[in-house]
Scaffold this active site. Structure first.
Site, PDB file in Angstrom:
ATOM      1  N   LYS A 120       0.364   8.978   8.061  1.00 26.15           N
ATOM      2  CA  LYS A 120      -1.410   7.790   7.506  1.00 26.15           C
ATOM      3  C   LYS A 120      -1.632   6.949   8.797  1.00 26.15           C
ATOM      4  O   LYS A 120      -2.763   7.774  10.172  1.00 26.15           O
ATOM      5  CB  LYS A 120      -1.378   7.053   6.402  1.00 26.15           C
ATOM      6  CG  LYS A 120      -2.845   6.607   6.195  1.00 26.15           C
ATOM      7  CD  LYS A 120      -3.409   5.875   5.122  1.00 26.15           C
ATOM      8  CE  LYS A 120      -4.337   5.167   4.615  1.00 26.15           C
ATOM      9  NZ  LYS A 120      -4.862   4.526   3.301  1.00 26.15           N
ATOM     10  N   GLU A 138      10.072   4.615  11.555  1.00 24.30           N
ATOM     11  CA  GLU A 138      11.282   6.124  10.962  1.00 24.30           C
ATOM     12  C   GLU A 138      10.662   7.074  11.705  1.00 24.30           C
ATOM     13  O   GLU A 138      10.569   7.795  12.531  1.00 24.30           O
ATOM     14  CB  GLU A 138      11.556   5.954   9.653  1.00 24.30           C
ATOM     15  CG  GLU A 138      11.579   4.340   8.867  1.00 24.30           C
ATOM     16  CD  GLU A 138      11.144   3.600   8.359  1.00 24.30           C
ATOM     17  OE1 GLU A 138       9.823   3.816   8.862  1.00 24.30           O
ATOM     18  OE2 GLU A 138      11.290   3.222   7.287  1.00 24.30           O
ATOM     19  N   GLY A 197      -1.711   5.751   0.553  1.00 30.29           N
ATOM     20  CA  GLY A 197      -0.507   6.941   1.547  1.00 30.29           C
ATOM     21  C   GLY A 197       0.398   7.241  -0.158  1.00 30.29           C
ATOM     22  O   GLY A 197       0.135   8.526  -0.241  1.00 30.29           O
ATOM     23  N   ARG A 198       1.039   6.808  -0.951  1.00 30.40           N
ATOM     24  CA  ARG A 198       1.474   7.046  -2.390  1.00 30.40           C
ATOM     25  C   ARG A 198       0.416   8.030  -3.109  1.00 30.40           C
ATOM     26  O   ARG A 198       0.372   7.897  -3.838  1.00 30.40           O
ATOM     27  CB  ARG A 198       1.568   6.084  -3.057  1.00 30.40           C
ATOM     28  CG  ARG A 198       1.033   5.184  -3.479  1.00 30.40           C
ATOM     29  CD  ARG A 198       2.068   3.862  -4.034  1.00 30.40           C
ATOM     30  NE  ARG A 198       0.567   2.111  -4.217  1.00 30.40           N
ATOM     31  CZ  ARG A 198       0.825   1.301  -3.555  1.00 30.40           C
ATOM     32  NH1 ARG A 198       0.876   2.047  -1.815  1.00 30.40           N
ATOM     33  NH2 ARG A 198      -0.157   0.480  -3.688  1.00 30.40           N
ATOM     34  N   GLU A 258       5.473   0.860  -6.085  1.00 31.04           N
ATOM     35  CA  GLU A 258       4.841   0.211  -4.275  1.00 31.04           C
ATOM     36  C   GLU A 258       3.109  -0.191  -5.322  1.00 31.04           C
ATOM     37  O   GLU A 258       2.654  -1.142  -4.794  1.00 31.04           O
ATOM     38  CB  GLU A 258       5.139   0.996  -3.672  1.00 31.04           C
ATOM     39  CG  GLU A 258       3.761   1.016  -2.509  1.00 31.04           C
ATOM     40  CD  GLU A 258       4.606   0.989  -1.085  1.00 31.04           C
ATOM     41  OE1 GLU A 258       5.315   1.793  -0.161  1.00 31.04           O
ATOM     42  OE2 GLU A 258       3.295   2.198  -0.385  1.00 31.04           O
ATOM     43  N   HIS A 295      24.470  13.269 -19.692  1.00 30.95           N
ATOM     44  CA  HIS A 295      26.257  13.187 -18.890  1.00 30.95           C
ATOM     45  C   HIS A 295      26.044  11.842 -18.585  1.00 30.95           C
ATOM     46  O   HIS A 295      27.837  11.669 -17.854  1.00 30.95           O
ATOM     47  CB  HIS A 295      27.068  14.129 -19.075  1.00 30.95           C
ATOM     48  CG  HIS A 295      26.453  15.493 -20.012  1.00 30.95           C
ATOM     49  ND1 HIS A 295      27.352  15.318 -21.014  1.00 30.95           N
ATOM     50  CD2 HIS A 295      25.457  16.112 -20.163  1.00 30.95           C
ATOM     51  CE1 HIS A 295      26.762  16.385 -21.617  1.00 30.95           C
ATOM     52  NE2 HIS A 295      26.031  16.814 -21.504  1.00 30.95           N
ATOM     53  N   LYS A 333       9.862  -4.935   7.682  1.00 31.07           N
ATOM     54  CA  LYS A 333       8.936  -4.056   9.048  1.00 31.07           C
ATOM     55  C   LYS A 333       9.508  -4.686  10.127  1.00 31.07           C
ATOM     56  O   LYS A 333       9.936  -4.878  10.894  1.00 31.07           O
ATOM     57  CB  LYS A 333       7.718  -3.576   8.250  1.00 31.07           C
ATOM     58  CG  LYS A 333       7.320  -2.307   7.640  1.00 31.07           C
ATOM     59  CD  LYS A 333       6.412  -1.577   8.147  1.00 31.07           C
ATOM     60  CE  LYS A 333       6.109  -0.806   6.936  1.00 31.07           C
ATOM     61  NZ  LYS A 333       4.758  -0.438   6.734  1.00 31.07           N
TER      62      LYS A 333
HETATM   63  O1  F6P Z   1       6.247   1.956   2.385  1.00 34.01           O
HETATM   64  C1  F6P Z   1       4.928   1.264   3.239  1.00 34.01           C
HETATM   65  C2  F6P Z   1       4.518   2.445   3.308  1.00 34.01           C
HETATM   66  O2  F6P Z   1       3.106   1.908   4.147  1.00 34.01           O
HETATM   67  C3  F6P Z   1       3.283   3.166   2.023  1.00 34.01           C
HETATM   68  O3  F6P Z   1       2.751   2.959   1.132  1.00 34.01           O
HETATM   69  C4  F6P Z   1       3.841   4.802   2.806  1.00 34.01           C
HETATM   70  O4  F6P Z   1       3.399   5.886   1.782  1.00 34.01           O
HETATM   71  C5  F6P Z   1       4.531   4.966   4.055  1.00 34.01           C
HETATM   72  O5  F6P Z   1       4.217   3.408   4.610  1.00 34.01           O
HETATM   73  C6  F6P Z   1       3.990   5.761   4.945  1.00 34.01           C
HETATM   74  O6  F6P Z   1       2.961   5.650   6.012  1.00 34.01           O
HETATM   75  P1  F6P Z   1       2.716   6.216   6.731  1.00 34.01           P
HETATM   76  O7  F6P Z   1       2.221   7.170   6.077  1.00 34.01           O
HETATM   77  O8  F6P Z   1       1.361   5.213   7.876  1.00 34.01           O
HETATM   78  O9  F6P Z   1       3.990   6.856   8.379  1.00 34.01           O
END
Ligand code: F6P
Length: 544
Positions: free
Chosen positions: A207, A213, A268-269, A354, A385, A510
């Site tokens: 987003k 990452e 995002g979620r 979240e 199990h 972060k």
């Molecule tokens: O974990 C924090 C967060 O902002 C989430 O809410 C989001 O889904 C994720 O990082 C990834 O964010 P982006 O889509 O901006 O890379």
């Protein structure tokens, strides 16, 4: 909304009622009402909910519904659907529901109808998906794409990977689809080691297009591609982006013609049904994706229009509040009896934790009550199990959601016995029955068990469960199921008066990681963390 939830008459009435019913056993509730198992059920968007095995009476339900009304749930729901900026800490509307509105309808954000924008992106995604799926989109060396790798994390990964796994049955099987999320290089290395660069398409899904990452994995994926293809021009045929940040996409080197956008009013979620679902659309095709959207929309309509007492997200949300805030339950186990839903609990962890892992109200006051539960689980029967022992006979109260389908996608008869699916379903019914009714000491002794051993064989029962039963796992069912949980989380956020749509809690880690990473590759500057963090960094520096 006032911060003093626990001071409201509706809450106090529930508290007083709780004291009178907290020890009531499900055995007695069922004995007193032979129709209970048929009465305490609800149906919407193709999902059947049996909530009779919950520790509630008619009065409990009335009081919970009264709480929902007192907290303004219908008004808050309408505010969300209407595009009001209910995400107050970020000044944003919350309109994942607009992502699945049918063509020709209207949802206004700041006076602009966003539904045509949604469909413009869907159309571009569909055209792209058809090209790739048919072999018409060629890689840099003229070979068709055979492997799709989605690079994203959190909401830009969990939704797509969950839905891809859930709907694999409907996927074009000659396309390999993989998901890389972890900044641990192992993830990218293992997911690309058997792929041909010339036939691989990366979808960088983010987003913000700034997430550490995802950016690291995207850079390394580009290096991997170029190490085979050499030519920078190859990036245009092998990388597309999904983002709200066109500038950053361009800076990365991806042509914005190959970018699929979405909007700041999609969290995002809550984004798997936006362009973030591109990898899924490539796998199951535009028609399958449209079916998924229809399922989401079916549940949106159910949530928006069904009376509160017959409204699935409302009922599930309120039952969660009942256990979380009155019984003191800390967790919710989600137990899909379908191997395709293996990733569903992990997806729900982000969606729920979240969203409602918050400690202040919308107005910024510290809450005086518990908010979001710990969500966990894995598919049955495997979990039986592993951890069910604790649910059956441990000291903790763990409400469970069982999810099952009347028809299997993979009928497998068993020579001389019940087919696999009957075995699976027998376990669903047996578990919820055992959890609710248990086995008394008398029953154990009547079986002839030695008196000394008998206590070990007693099942107290009275363990609450919901059972969600749908006919068949289809894109449409999955959409409805996912929207059900989205709205359940919303209902609880309204009751607790928290902002379910921000996530400031992930920021501190972060920021600190950004600072520490600069300290790892060098002995400078002098470390100024606490003694534990300093010592760990020194040990890492010495041994890396
Ligand atoms: O974990 C924090 C967060 O902002 C989430 O809410 C989001 O889904 C994720 O990082 C990834 O964010 P982006 O889509 O901006 O890379």
């Amino acid at each position: 909304m006032s911060a003093a939830l626990t001071e409201t008459p509706a809450w106090q009435a529930l508290q007083a009622h709780f004291e009178t019913v907290k020890s009531t056993h499900l055995r007695d509730l069922f004995a007193a009402d032979p129709q209970r198992g048929e009465r305490l059920t609800a149906e919407g968007a193709g999902l059947y909910l049996d909530y009779s095995k919950h520790r509630v009476t008619g009065e409990t339900l009335e009081l919970l519904l009264a709480l929902a009304r007192a907290r303004g749930l219908p008004e808050r729901r309408d505010a969300m659907f209407g595009g009001e900026k209910i995400n107050v800490t970020e000044g944003r509307a919350v309109l994942h529901t607009a992502l699945r509105m049918p063509r020709g309808t209207e949802v206004l954000v700041d006076g602009r109808n966003v539904v045509p924008d949604v469909h413009e992106v869907l159309d571009r995604m569909s055209a792209f998906a058809r090209q790739v799926r048919s072999g018409g989109w060629l890689g840099h060396t003229g070979r068709p794409i055979r492997a799709i790798v989605n690079i994203g994390i959190g909401g830009s990964d969990l939704g797509p990977v969950m839905a891809y796994e859930a709907l694999k049955y409907y996927a074009q099987r000659d396309l390999t689809v993989r998901f890389v999320s972890n900044v641990d290089g192992t993830d990218l290395v293992e997911k690309t080691r058997d792929l041909e660069a010339e036939e691989t398409l990366f979808i960088v899904s983010s987003k913000t297009f700034t997430t550490q990452e995802t950016m690291a994995n995207a850079q390394s994926a580009r290096a991997w591609l170029l190490s085979t293809l050499g030519d920078e021009a190859a990036v245009a045929r092998h990388f597309v982006a999904v983002s709200t940040n066109a500038e950053a996409v361009q800076k990365f080197g991806i042509d914005t013609a190959n970018m699929f956008g979405f909007w700041d009013w999609v969290g995002g979620r809550y984004s798997m049904d936006s362009a973030i679902g591109l990898s899924l659309m490539l796998a199951i095709g535009p028609d399958g994706f449209q079916e998924l959207l229809s399922g989401f929309h079916d549940m949106d309509e159910h949530f928006r229009t069904a009376p509160l007492e017959a409204n699935l997200p409302v009922l599930m949300g309120l039952l969660g509040v009942w256990y979380n805030n009155f019984f003191g339950a800390e967790t919710l186990a989600v137990l899909p009896y379908d191997q395709y839903l293996a990733y569903f609990p992990a997806y729900l962890q982000q969606l729920d934790m979240e969203s409602n892992g918050k400690h202040v109200t919308l107005g910024g006051q510290e809450v005086a009550y518990q908010t979001g539960p710990v969500v966990w689980g894995q598919p049955g029967t495997n979990g039986q199990h592993a951890f069910y022992q604790l649910i059956h006979q441990g000291t903790k109260l763990i409400p469970c959601d069982f999810i099952a389908f009347a028809q299997t996608l993979n009928p497998l008869p068993l020579p001389g016995g019940a087919p696999h699916h009957d075995l699976l379903m027998a376990n669903v019914f047996a578990q919820t029955e055992a959890l609710a009714f248990g086995k008394t000491l008398d029953e154990v002794l009547t079986e002839g068990v030695d008196a000394g051993l008998a206590p070990h064989r007693v099942f107290e029962g009275n363990r609450p469960t919901s059972t969600l039963l749908a006919d068949r796992l289809t894109p449409r069912t999955l959409g409805a199921l996912t929207a059900l949980y989205e709205h359940k989380v919303f209902v609880q956020g309204v009751i607790w008066d928290v902002n379910s749509f921000d996530q400031w809690g992930v920021e501190l880690g972060k920021v600190l990681a950004g600072r520490i990473v600069k300290e790892l590759g060098t002995d400078e500057p002098e470390l100024s963390h606490d003694s534990s963090t300093n010592a760990l960094i020194r040990r890492y520096r010495a041994r890396r």
